[in-house]
Design an enzyme around this catalytic site. Structure first.
Site, PDB file in Angstrom:
ATOM      1  N   HIS A 187       0.820  -1.210   0.000  1.00  0.00           N
ATOM      2  CA  HIS A 187       0.000   0.000   0.000  1.00  0.00           C
ATOM      3  C   HIS A 187       0.861   1.272   0.000  1.00  0.00           C
ATOM      4  O   HIS A 187       0.355   2.373  -0.255  1.00  0.00           O
ATOM      5  CB  HIS A 187      -0.912  -0.004   1.229  1.00  0.00           C
ATOM      6  CG  HIS A 187      -2.235   0.659   0.987  1.00  0.00           C
ATOM      7  ND1 HIS A 187      -2.440   1.544  -0.043  1.00  0.00           N
ATOM      8  CD2 HIS A 187      -3.423   0.590   1.652  1.00  0.00           C
ATOM      9  CE1 HIS A 187      -3.694   1.984  -0.017  1.00  0.00           C
ATOM     10  NE2 HIS A 187      -4.303   1.414   1.004  1.00  0.00           N
ATOM     11  N   ASP A 194      -2.132   2.368  -4.526  1.00  0.00           N
ATOM     12  CA  ASP A 194      -3.336   2.846  -3.848  1.00  0.00           C
ATOM     13  C   ASP A 194      -4.460   1.830  -3.994  1.00  0.00           C
ATOM     14  O   ASP A 194      -4.459   0.996  -4.911  1.00  0.00           O
ATOM     15  CB  ASP A 194      -3.788   4.187  -4.438  1.00  0.00           C
ATOM     16  CG  ASP A 194      -2.796   5.304  -4.156  1.00  0.00           C
ATOM     17  OD1 ASP A 194      -2.094   5.215  -3.129  1.00  0.00           O
ATOM     18  OD2 ASP A 194      -2.728   6.250  -4.968  1.00  0.00           O
TER      19      ASP A 194
END
Length: 412
Positions: A383, A387
């Site tokens: 992450h 995204d």
């Protein structure tokens, strides 16, 4: 005259290995380039060939020892080694009773020899299933047993009792209060240690998150069934599901390049190519050889590359180059029956796609409940780089391409 046998160059950045198995014993005849030992590195098992013909001399290091590149591990002496014993002539009828007496001792010696050449993982499986290793035909190099051989034998004869020879060769079980309970300590292979360190490092370093989706496999299954025979006849390889998913990943990575990238310090590295690491089950554990430039390969090219890597993984002949690199990983747990999983990233990659088993499930199509062959897809990603919107879009693109394979042809 003695000739030293040294640890060969193992590949870029690999400086040491572990002695996994001695393939020749002192006194055995050795031919030029014949393997005498197996080394376990961080990624693959490497065989050490003899530089000269002669007789196996001293084994300077023991199984399990760590050795550096260039270290001397054994010697080869001049001369001729032990010849294989000539088969005995058939005994006369009157002597059959006397000739039968030594058979148990010979059998025991054969059993012990078989046990001592087994790897720890294979030996553990033999003990767990209570099998006689001398009755299992080995498919490995020089007829050695593999994990697949033992599992196949266990499925064929699950109630076979362990032989006295194997029991004698096994370590003494730890004392316990209940009969028949035992435990065994086996040193982790270098490969397993590396896998453990890398996966734990991935969890501690990356901000891992997994997103899921499912896809209807009807169109791919129909296409595969329609062209299976003609595809194999033309290209000499079977048309599988992995080529569809690899092409779908290439399509999705073109639109979402961060999934096919990595973090290097405070920079992001993007690749204009797709080197796919394909998780393959091998006798020594899970390995991830690489299909290079998958974005430019045809379906046949992908299938041939995967078939070759899978074959060499089972034979233990993968090289360091086969394992080095990779920008994205596909792990197919469905071949083992897995319904759903959260795969772990293969560092320094930023994402891994998990495939699972195909099963008929009720779904709604055009307002009606129908049965369709469905598969869960799982995308684990870092992450820090990818995204959530990008991850969901990437997985959605794969789903759409699998459900409508025409998209793979028109780049949509």
């Amino acid at each position: 005259m003695s000739t030293e046998v040294k640890v060969p160059t193992l590949g870029e950045s690999v400086t040491e290995a572990t002695i996994g198995e001695w393939l020749k014993q002192p006194g055995d005849a050795v031919a030029v380039d014949e393997p005498i030992a197996s080394l376990e590195t961080d990624k693959v098992a490497v065989e050490v060939p003899s530089p000269v013909a002669g007789v196996m001399g001293q084994q300077i290091v023991a199984v399990g020892d760590t050795v550096n590149v260039g270290a001397v591990i054994a010697t080869i002496e001049a001369g001729e080694g032990k010849a294989a014993p000539a088969p005995a002539a058939a005994p006369a009828p009157a002597a059959k009773a006397e000739a039968a007496a030594p058979a148990p001792a010979a059998r025991s010696e054969e059993s012990v020899d078989t046990v001592t050449t087994m790897s720890p993982a294979v030996r553990r499986l033999v003990l767990e299933h209570g099998l006689d290793p001398t009755k299992i035909k080995g498919s490995g190099k020089d007829g050695r047993l593999t994990k697949e051989d033992v599992l196949a034998a266990a499925n064929a004869a699950p109630d076979t009792a362990a032989t006295p020879a194997l029991a004698a060769a096994a370590p003494t079980p730890a004392a316990s209060g209940a009969p028949g309970r035992r435990e065994e300590r086996v040193k982790m292979t270098r490969m397993r240690q590396t896998i453990a360190k890398r996966l734990k490092s991935a969890q501690e370093t990356a901000a891992m998150l997994t997103t899921f989706n499912d896809c209807d496999m009807s169109a791919v299954i129909e296409t595969r069934e329609k062209y299976r025979d003609s595809f194999e006849k033309k290209h000499g390889v079977r048309l599988g599901f992995m080529s569809f998913f690899t092409k779908a990943v290439a399509l999705a990575a073109h639109d979402i390049p961060s999934v096919n990238g990595r973090i290097d310090g405070d920079e992001i590295v993007y690749y204009d190519y797709l080197d796919v690491s394909i998780a393959v089950s091998a006798p020594n554990g899970l390995v991830v050889p690489i299909v290079r430039n998958a974005e430019s390969l045809s379906f046949a090219g992908i299938e041939k590359a995967i078939a070759d890597l899978g074959k060499r993984a089972k034979e233990g002949t993968l090289t360091m180059d086969d394992m080095t690199g990779g920008t994205f990983t596909i792990s197919n747990g469905g071949v083992f029956g897995g319904l759903m999983s959260t795969p772990i990233i293969n560092p320094p990659q930023s994402a891994v796609l998990g495939l699972h088993r195909i099963e008929d499930r009720p779904v709604v199509r055009n307002g009606e409940i129908v049965i369709r062959p469905m598969m869960y897809l799982a995308l684990s990603y870092d992450h820090r780089l990818v995204d959530g919107r990008e991850a969901v879009t990437f997985l959605k693109t794969i789903k759409e391409a699998i459900e409508d394979p025409t998209r793979l042809l028109i780049d949509l």
